[in-house]
Enzyme design. Structure first.
Site, mmCIF file in Angstrom:
data_model
loop_
_atom_site.group_PDB
_atom_site.id
_atom_site.type_symbol
_atom_site.label_atom_id
_atom_site.label_comp_id
_atom_site.label_asym_id
_atom_site.label_seq_id
_atom_site.Cartn_x
_atom_site.Cartn_y
_atom_site.Cartn_z
ATOM 1 N N GLY A 53 0.809 -1.196 0.000
ATOM 2 C CA GLY A 53 0.000 0.000 0.000
ATOM 3 C C GLY A 53 0.850 1.257 0.000
ATOM 4 O O GLY A 53 1.940 1.288 0.573
ATOM 5 N N SER A 54 0.365 2.302 -0.649
ATOM 6 C CA SER A 54 1.040 3.597 -0.584
ATOM 7 C C SER A 54 0.853 4.192 0.810
ATOM 8 O O SER A 54 0.004 3.756 1.587
ATOM 9 C CB SER A 54 0.475 4.533 -1.650
ATOM 10 O OG SER A 54 0.739 4.038 -2.947
ATOM 11 N N HIS A 56 3.692 4.547 2.768
ATOM 12 C CA HIS A 56 4.887 4.125 3.509
ATOM 13 C C HIS A 56 6.163 4.650 2.853
ATOM 14 O O HIS A 56 7.247 4.146 3.134
ATOM 15 C CB HIS A 56 4.952 2.602 3.580
ATOM 16 C CG HIS A 56 3.743 1.957 4.153
ATOM 17 N ND1 HIS A 56 3.267 2.266 5.410
ATOM 18 C CD2 HIS A 56 2.889 1.038 3.637
ATOM 19 C CE1 HIS A 56 2.178 1.551 5.654
ATOM 20 N NE2 HIS A 56 1.919 0.811 4.586
ATOM 21 N N ASP A 109 -1.406 -8.443 1.018
ATOM 22 C CA ASP A 109 -0.168 -8.571 0.259
ATOM 23 C C ASP A 109 0.158 -10.041 -0.002
ATOM 24 O O ASP A 109 0.536 -10.421 -1.118
ATOM 25 C CB ASP A 109 0.993 -7.926 1.012
ATOM 26 C CG ASP A 109 0.927 -6.410 1.039
ATOM 27 O OD1 ASP A 109 -0.075 -5.851 0.553
ATOM 28 O OD2 ASP A 109 1.863 -5.784 1.553
ATOM 29 N N HIS A 218 0.351 0.595 9.862
ATOM 30 C CA HIS A 218 -0.940 1.134 9.422
ATOM 31 C C HIS A 218 -1.721 1.705 10.602
ATOM 32 O O HIS A 218 -2.906 2.001 10.478
ATOM 33 C CB HIS A 218 -1.786 0.045 8.759
ATOM 34 C CG HIS A 218 -1.076 -0.679 7.658
ATOM 35 N ND1 HIS A 218 -0.432 -1.875 7.869
ATOM 36 C CD2 HIS A 218 -0.901 -0.359 6.353
ATOM 37 C CE1 HIS A 218 0.109 -2.275 6.723
ATOM 38 N NE2 HIS A 218 -0.151 -1.374 5.800
#
Length: 330
Positions: A53-54, A56, A109, A218
């Site tokens: 995911g964006s 990070h 993921d 997250h």
């Protein structure tokens, strides 16, 4: 919350367009959501592909380049990329020597990279996968079964990337990546919650006078909440948590990683405390990296990752790397 964005829906493609404009050494497919080395595939070289995911950044797109990743697949904010992205990335970097997927241990993921590996193999691409699960804070969490993948992802991508750059076969690159993960442990601390563009505010409630020990990248819950602690007290807790699980018998690589909203002034002060605790425990430090590398948007906080290394692993760590976020020896 004030954010330097246009609209929440375009944050990821806007960022990818910026990468394309600033880094001509990369090929950035904004629509297909793949970032790759411009010279890929490199003849005879194993391709390294990662993603997630964006939010990070610079993980993973900022680590694409010689000596590290060949391609990265950015998902939406805190959301796994889809298998089609991963297959496109694998096909774009496969020279015939095979592709290694580096996968952080989050349910989305893992499922999507597993599916992508099957699809890629159907297209004649040899694929191996390595799971990164270094976070000692909790065993299971909101997004995982087992330990979460955090700061050790950087160590795996850098060291395995150097081995691949040297022309090692897929089995060797995979074995080194697994070895790095097994030798690494992490622990993170949040001083504030992160804010996603879609929500426009904090993703969880963390009172001003408290911190979260063992937070996930997250914003997942950690081990416990406590009243605010000093940098030295946080280092004592975090480093002891890592060492009590890792039990190193030799020198370690140290990553003092900012969560995205912590200034370098504070991170370097925290690094001094981390080194103090390691000295007190008799653990020699081989190398230290300080900065924002595996972030959680605008979260204030930090994590500590230790990786026990031998001379060979240290040589791979020191090998040249040239990416947007990490470069030396070039």
């Amino acid at each position: 919350m004030k954010m330097l964005i246009n609209v929440p829906e375009s944050v990821v493609p806007d960022a990818l367009r910026g990468m394309a404009a600033v880094h001509p050494e990369l090929v950035v497919d904004v629509e297909g959501r793949v970032v790759r080395r411009r010279d890929a595939p490199v003849a005879g070289k194993v391709g390294l592909v990662s993603g997630g995911g964006s939010g990070h950044e610079p993980l993973h797109g900022g680590f694409v380049g010689p000596g590290m990743l060949d391609a990265a697949c950015p998902g939406e904010i805190f959301t796994s990329p889809v298998p089609d992205q991963m297959v496109r990335a694998a096909a774009a970097v496969d020279s015939g020597a095979g592709v290694l997927f580096v996968v952080k241990n989050y349910t989305g993921d893992v499922l999507n990279f597993n599916m992508a590996a099957e699809l890629a193999e159907d297209e004649g691409i040899q694929v191996a996968s390595v799971l990164v699960n270094d976070d000692v804070a909790v065993t299971d969490s909101t997004h995982t079964a087992g330990r979460r993948g955090t700061g050790a992802t950087l160590f795996v991508e850098k060291i395995a990337g150097a081995v691949a750059e040297a022309g090692a076969p897929l089995a060797r690159v995979e074995a080194v990546a697994r070895r790095v993960n097994e030798a690494s442990r992490s622990f993170g601390v949040a001083l504030s919650a992160c804010s996603t563009p879609s929500k426009g505010g904090p993703t969880f409630d963390l009172p001003a006078g408290e911190l979260e020990l063992g937070v996930g990248i997250h914003g997942e819950p950690g081990r416990e909440r406590r009243p605010m602690m000093t940098s030295g007290e946080i280092a004592d807790y975090a480093v002891h948590a890592v060492l009590d699980d890792l039990h190193p018998t030799g020198p370690v690589l140290v990553l003092v990683n900012g969560a995205g909203g912590t200034p370098l002034l504070e991170l370097y002060g925290f690094a001094a405390e981390v080194h103090r605790v390691l000295r007190e425990r008799g653990v020699p430090v081989a190398r230290t990296l300080v900065g924002n590398y595996v972030t959680s948007l605008d979260m204030a906080g930090a994590s500590v990752t230790l990786c026990q290394v031998d001379d060979e692993m240290l040589r791979w760590w020191d090998a040249p790397v040239r990416t947007p976020a990490l470069r030396w020896g070039c």
